[in-house]
Enzyme design. Structure first.
Site, PDB file in Angstrom:
ATOM      1  N   ARG A 188       0.836  -1.203   0.000  1.00 29.86           N
ATOM      2  CA  ARG A 188       0.000   0.000   0.000  1.00 29.86           C
ATOM      3  C   ARG A 188       0.863   1.243   0.000  1.00 29.86           C
ATOM      4  NH1 ARG A 188      -3.285  -2.063   4.135  1.00 29.86           N
ATOM      5  NH2 ARG A 188      -2.857  -0.239   5.384  1.00 29.86           N
ATOM      6  N   LYS A 216       4.041  -6.272  11.680  1.00 27.29           N
ATOM      7  CA  LYS A 216       3.167  -6.703  10.584  1.00 27.29           C
ATOM      8  C   LYS A 216       3.470  -8.135  10.144  1.00 27.29           C
ATOM      9  CE  LYS A 216       1.494  -4.787   6.246  1.00 27.29           C
ATOM     10  NZ  LYS A 216       1.081  -3.512   5.670  1.00 27.29           N
ATOM     11  N   ARG A 234      -1.391   5.506  12.775  1.00 28.74           N
ATOM     12  CA  ARG A 234      -0.254   5.079  13.618  1.00 28.74           C
ATOM     13  C   ARG A 234      -0.639   5.150  15.075  1.00 28.74           C
ATOM     14  NH1 ARG A 234       4.290   6.887  10.080  1.00 28.74           N
ATOM     15  NH2 ARG A 234       3.971   5.259   8.570  1.00 28.74           N
TER      16      ARG A 234
HETATM   17  C1  BTN Z   1       0.383  -3.804   2.260  1.00 25.74           C
HETATM   18  O1  BTN Z   1       1.190  -2.907   1.986  1.00 25.74           O
HETATM   19  O2  BTN Z   1       0.035  -4.000   3.411  1.00 25.74           O
HETATM   20  C2  BTN Z   1      -0.188  -4.658   1.176  1.00 25.74           C
HETATM   21  C3  BTN Z   1       0.787  -5.722   0.731  1.00 25.74           C
HETATM   22  C4  BTN Z   1       0.239  -6.633  -0.342  1.00 25.74           C
HETATM   23  C5  BTN Z   1       1.308  -7.525  -0.911  1.00 25.74           C
HETATM   24  C6  BTN Z   1       0.734  -8.567  -1.819  1.00 25.74           C
HETATM   25  S1  BTN Z   1       1.895  -9.833  -2.214  1.00 25.74           S
HETATM   26  C7  BTN Z   1       0.805 -10.473  -3.408  1.00 25.74           C
HETATM   27  C8  BTN Z   1       0.166  -9.298  -4.105  1.00 25.74           C
HETATM   28  N1  BTN Z   1       0.993  -8.861  -5.197  1.00 25.74           N
HETATM   29  C9  BTN Z   1       1.501  -7.646  -4.990  1.00 25.74           C
HETATM   30  O3  BTN Z   1       2.261  -7.047  -5.771  1.00 25.74           O
HETATM   31  N2  BTN Z   1       1.076  -7.163  -3.817  1.00 25.74           N
HETATM   32  C10 BTN Z   1       0.196  -8.093  -3.147  1.00 25.74           C
END
Ligand code: BTN
Length: 342
Positions: free
Chosen positions: A138, A203, A339
């Site tokens: 994100r 996380k 946060r």
């Molecule tokens: C976040 O930042 O919390 C979201 C992360 C999401 C990662 C996943 S891995 C599979 C899918 N492909 C990506 O490029 N991103 C999501």
């Protein structure tokens, strides 16, 4: 060991060599293999083996090299198995899966499904990868995705409604991931609005939604999920937020990655189906059960403003309820960051 900057440079480099899968298969037993034996088995020179080892290092795959003994994987390889994954889905969920792809390496499982969605891929299609070269998180963050270490997957779902009706979907998916983790025997996790799965403020998993379509519908949604299973040290150096993996949360060996993948996929498919029929209503209570910020003082970062207040859960659309100076206001998702205040 590769430095964090070298790892970043490597994963952003489009001219990267592909992961040498045949070599990794020989090393998968976790034992030492001499460069000569590996070369003979693959019909290549020892120097080609040495180069392949460099490629592995660039991709975050840790290999120990000991003079006189040879090469050994720092941790045994546990690759995803397609047939087992499908077999391990619950009988009531399996029919929701229309198609399953597993890639050794891809830019991003979500990008792959967005491409396929644009050319008519069916609802219920899932895409997993052993590694991603451009995993997206994100707010434009990179999702560190070393080979064979964690779970990276996306699911395409086609909704008849427009995006406005899907505002709570990302929260429902957070519940799905958390309950899948719980079903794997991992206790003590919680949800940080809107959908981060945390363990003691570190996380464990992240969810990213990509929506495309008309304002009045239909909408194609690609749900992307990353879950840390066993993060190698080299890759961990590239993560810019507190994190944890399943491996460090279980006293014993974590379940096989295929089992973890099946649990996650099963929960996500069931959730997409239920959300399609009932919306967020079916998940609001469950989300509240896992809310790890409820009643706590938090700081909410809007695009131009920072608000500090007490988190009071979510409203029926999935917006965050925040109490500031005795007034409760709802904040929708978007460019908002949250946060826990110090
Ligand atoms: C976040 O930042 O919390 C979201 C992360 C999401 C990662 C996943 S891995 C599979 C899918 N492909 C990506 O490029 N991103 C999501």
């Amino acid at each position: 060991m590769l430095s964090a900057s070298a790892f970043h440079a490597a994963i952003h480099n489009p001219t990267l060599m592909p992961v040498p899968l045949a070599l990794l298969t020989l090393l998968a037993d976790g034992r030492f293999h001499s460069g000569q034996a590996l070369g003979a088995a693959l019909g290549v020179t020892r120097s080609a083996i040495w180069k392949a080892m460099q490629v592995c290092a660039e991709r975050g795959i840790e290999i120990h090299s000991v003079r006189g003994k040879g090469y050994r994987l720092a941790q045994t390889l546990d690759l995803l198995r397609q047939e087992q994954l499908i077999r391990q889905l619950d009988d009531n969920v399996r029919p929701l899966l229309s198609c399953l792809e597993i890639h050794n390496e891809i830019d991003s499982t979500s990008k792959q499904l967005l491409r396929l969605a644009a050319s008519g891929a069916p609802s219920g299609m899932a895409c997993f990868a052993e590694s991603q070269t451009a995993g997206r998180g994100r707010r434009g963050r990179l999702w560190v995705s070393p080979f064979g270490a964690n779970i990276y997957f996306s699911v395409l779902w086609r909704f008849a409604q427009g995006p406005a009706a899907l505002s709570g979907l990302s929260l429902a998916i957070g519940v799905a991931v958390l309950e899948a983790v719980q079903a794997l025997g991992i206790e003590g996790c919680g949800l940080k609005w809107p959908n981060d799965v945390l363990w003691k403020e570190r996380k464990l998993a992240g969810v990213l939604l990509d929506l495309s379509g008309e304002a009045t519908g239909p909408t194609a949604v690609v749900v992307g999920i990353g879950l840390n299973v066993r993060m190698p040290e080299t890759a961990a150096a590239g993560i810019d937020q507190p994190w944890v993996d399943l491996y460090s949360l279980r006293p014993a060996e974590p379940p096989a990655r295929t089992r973890i993948a099946a649990q996650l996929l099963g929960h996500v498919l069931a959730t997409l189906d239920e959300f399609d029929r009932q919306g967020l209503t079916a998940f609001q209570e469950r989300w509240a059960r896992w809310d790890c910020l409820a009643g706590r003082e938090v700081t909410l970062q809007l695009s131009t403003q920072r608000i500090t207040g007490r988190a009071l859960g979510i409203d029926p659309r999935g917006a965050l309820l925040l109490e500031t100076q005795g007034q409760v206001r709802a904040y929708a998702s978007g460019e908002i960051s949250l946060r826990a205040s110090a």
